[in-house]
Write a protein that holds these residues in place. Structure first.
Motif, short mmCIF file in Angstrom:
data_model
loop_
_atom_site.label_atom_id
_atom_site.label_comp_id
_atom_site.label_asym_id
_atom_site.label_seq_id
_atom_site.Cartn_x
_atom_site.Cartn_y
_atom_site.Cartn_z
N UNK A 1 0.83 -1.20 0.00
CA UNK A 1 0.00 0.00 0.00
C UNK A 1 0.86 1.25 0.00
N UNK A 2 1.91 1.26 0.83
CA UNK A 2 2.81 2.42 0.86
C UNK A 2 3.54 2.59 -0.46
N UNK A 3 3.90 1.47 -1.12
CA UNK A 3 4.55 1.55 -2.42
C UNK A 3 3.62 2.17 -3.45
N UNK A 4 2.35 1.77 -3.42
CA UNK A 4 1.37 2.36 -4.34
C UNK A 4 1.21 3.85 -4.07
N UNK A 5 1.10 4.20 -2.79
CA UNK A 5 0.88 5.60 -2.43
C UNK A 5 2.04 6.49 -2.84
N UNK A 6 3.24 5.90 -2.89
CA UNK A 6 4.43 6.70 -3.19
C UNK A 6 4.99 6.43 -4.58
N UNK B 1 -3.86 -13.47 22.32
CA UNK B 1 -2.56 -13.15 21.74
C UNK B 1 -2.28 -11.65 21.74
N UNK B 2 -1.01 -11.33 21.58
CA UNK B 2 -0.59 -9.96 21.38
C UNK B 2 -0.50 -9.73 19.87
N UNK B 3 -1.36 -8.86 19.36
CA UNK B 3 -1.41 -8.64 17.91
C UNK B 3 -0.52 -7.47 17.53
N UNK B 4 0.46 -7.75 16.70
CA UNK B 4 1.36 -6.72 16.21
C UNK B 4 0.70 -5.93 15.08
N UNK B 5 1.04 -4.65 14.98
CA UNK B 5 0.47 -3.80 13.94
C UNK B 5 1.32 -3.94 12.68
N UNK B 6 1.15 -5.07 12.01
CA UNK B 6 2.01 -5.40 10.88
C UNK B 6 1.91 -4.40 9.72
N UNK B 7 0.69 -4.05 9.35
CA UNK B 7 0.54 -3.18 8.18
C UNK B 7 1.17 -1.81 8.43
N UNK B 8 1.04 -1.32 9.66
CA UNK B 8 1.67 -0.04 10.00
C UNK B 8 3.19 -0.16 9.98
N UNK B 9 3.71 -1.29 10.46
CA UNK B 9 5.15 -1.53 10.40
C UNK B 9 5.64 -1.51 8.96
N UNK B 10 4.89 -2.19 8.09
CA UNK B 10 5.28 -2.22 6.67
C UNK B 10 5.23 -0.86 6.03
N UNK B 11 4.18 -0.10 6.36
CA UNK B 11 4.05 1.24 5.78
C UNK B 11 5.20 2.13 6.21
#
Length: 396
Positions: free
Chosen positions: A129-134, A346-356
């Motif tokens: 998503x970040x690649x598309x946005x940029x 579980x502890x859910x990590x904010x993966x999409x935000x990390x990727x962005x």
């Protein structure tokens, strides 16, 4: 060639063969592919292994998994109407060559150990998503946790002329020489999921220490004080080390003594280069023996989802109930609506935000801007069916 093929993990072999069947139209568009059980029976492997292969196919958008129905060959136009801006090479091996990219576009290479429904797919979605946005292009290579694959993948990315790199370092004691060269040469580089001690490279990860502390406090609040911490050998891997530190700090803050005799920290079957049925069975047997020898344990804190699955199997083999007899908490867990997942707390990590953030930070470095040396994102506690009040000891 045959020696190289035979050394591949079984889940990768299943993935490759089903993928080839899809490409060759053995399985037509929309047709059902074999289930976890069918693949496990056909290849004489555990369902954990076949499940991982299907997760990888779903992560590459070759199939869609429909709860209660099965897995089907994906139609890109209807199942995934949004086009992928990334070219994906399947691994660190040389069997496939990434497409040549448009030289006018900024190109980011992603070198990642592996990915699946429990962890990794969200990272890639956030990066896409970040690649598309940029308006940049993303090229992906998997290493399966092998340092030699990581080195070759980085070298291959550089030979393709990528403008920056995002690297999910391989599990192990050492960061490879290629990463050190990138840091010394000030090449635009961002590490993801973990940081490397002594290496001045920007990183994006979860706040693993705080997340583990919160998860442990949750178990304390349920009355658990005899908690077994389950992990692979830390071997200088900062994500695991930080989770151990959070677990210890939670005990210190509650005034509860840490008993490392309750821990099991030598589980290896979930490491990318050790994932096979023999190792899985060895780890499950190890956990069964551990629980039998220490019946005071009322909760298990698994450092990752696949270790939680091992723990669940071990508990069930002892004919104990989850969570009435033993509670289990872990990091990450696939959404149960995808089918086949067990609803662990579980502890859910904010993966999409990390990727962005990883993509945006590497682009900032490309443009000559400073970025934080370390970004650590909060993880959320998601209650599931695997935790409950601590079982009160019966009078002997």
């Amino acid at each position: 060639m045959s020696e190289q093929a035979s050394s591949k993990p079984m889940y990768e072999k299943i993935f490759d063969e089903v993928k080839q069947h899809i490409i060759m139209k053995v399985y037509q568009l929309g047709e059902r592919v074999p289930s976890e059980k069918e693949l496990a029976d056909a290849y004489n492997v555990s369902r954990i292994t076949s499940k991982k292969a299907l997760e990888m196919l779903a992560a590459e958008r070759l199939i869609v998994r429909k709860p209660g129905r099965g897995s089907f060959v994906a139609d890109p136009d209807t199942d995934f109407p949004e086009p992928l801006p990334a070219s994906a090479a399947s691994s660190g091996s040389e069997r496939s060559t990434p497409s040549v990219v448009n030289p006018e576009e900024k190109t980011i290479g992603l070198v990642i150990t592996d990915f699946g429904n429990s962890y990794g797919t969200g990272l890639i979605y956030g990066m896409e998503q970040a690649a598309r946005d940029n308006d940049c292009f993303l090229v992906l290579r998997r290493t399966f946790g092998l340092p030699e694959n990581e080195e070759k993948s980085i070298q291959k990315m550089l030979s393709l002329g990528v403008d920056g790199l995002i690297v999910f370092p391989a599990q192990g004691e050492f960061f490879n020489a290629e990463i050190l060269k990138l840091v010394i040469g000030r090449f635009p580089l961002v590490l993801i999921d973990r940081h490397l001690k002594g290496v001045a490279a920007a990183s994006v990860s979860s706040d693993n220490m705080t997340a583990a502390l919160k998860g442990t406090e949750y178990l304390f609040d349920l009355g658990h004080t005899h908690i077994s911490f389950l992990s692979p050998p830390p071997v200088d891997t900062t994500a695991v080390e930080d989770r151990i530190e959070g677990f210890i700090q939670a005990h210190a803050q509650r005034g509860i003594a840490v008993d490392k005799g309750l821990w099991v920290s030598d589980l290896t079957s979930t490491l990318p280069n050790s994932f096979n049925d023999e190792n899985i069975e060895r780890d499950i047997s190890r956990l069964v023996a551990h629980l039998e020898s220490i019946p005071s344990i009322t909760a298990l804190f698994a450092v990752e989802y696949n270790i939680a699955l091992l723990a669940k199997t071990a508990v069930e083999r002892l004919h104990l109930r989850i969570p009435e007899d033993i509670s289990i908490i872990c990091f990450d867990s696939p959404p149960t609506h995808l089918g086949g997942g067990y609803p662990f707390t579980h502890m859910r990590q904010n993966e999409e935000e990390m990727g962005r953030i990883a993509v945006e930070n590497v682009l900032s470095i490309m443009n000559g801007h400073a970025v934080p040396n370390r970004v650590a994102l909060d993880a959320r506690l998601i209650p599931g069916e695997s935790t409950g009040p601590a079982k009160q000891p019966n009078a002997q």
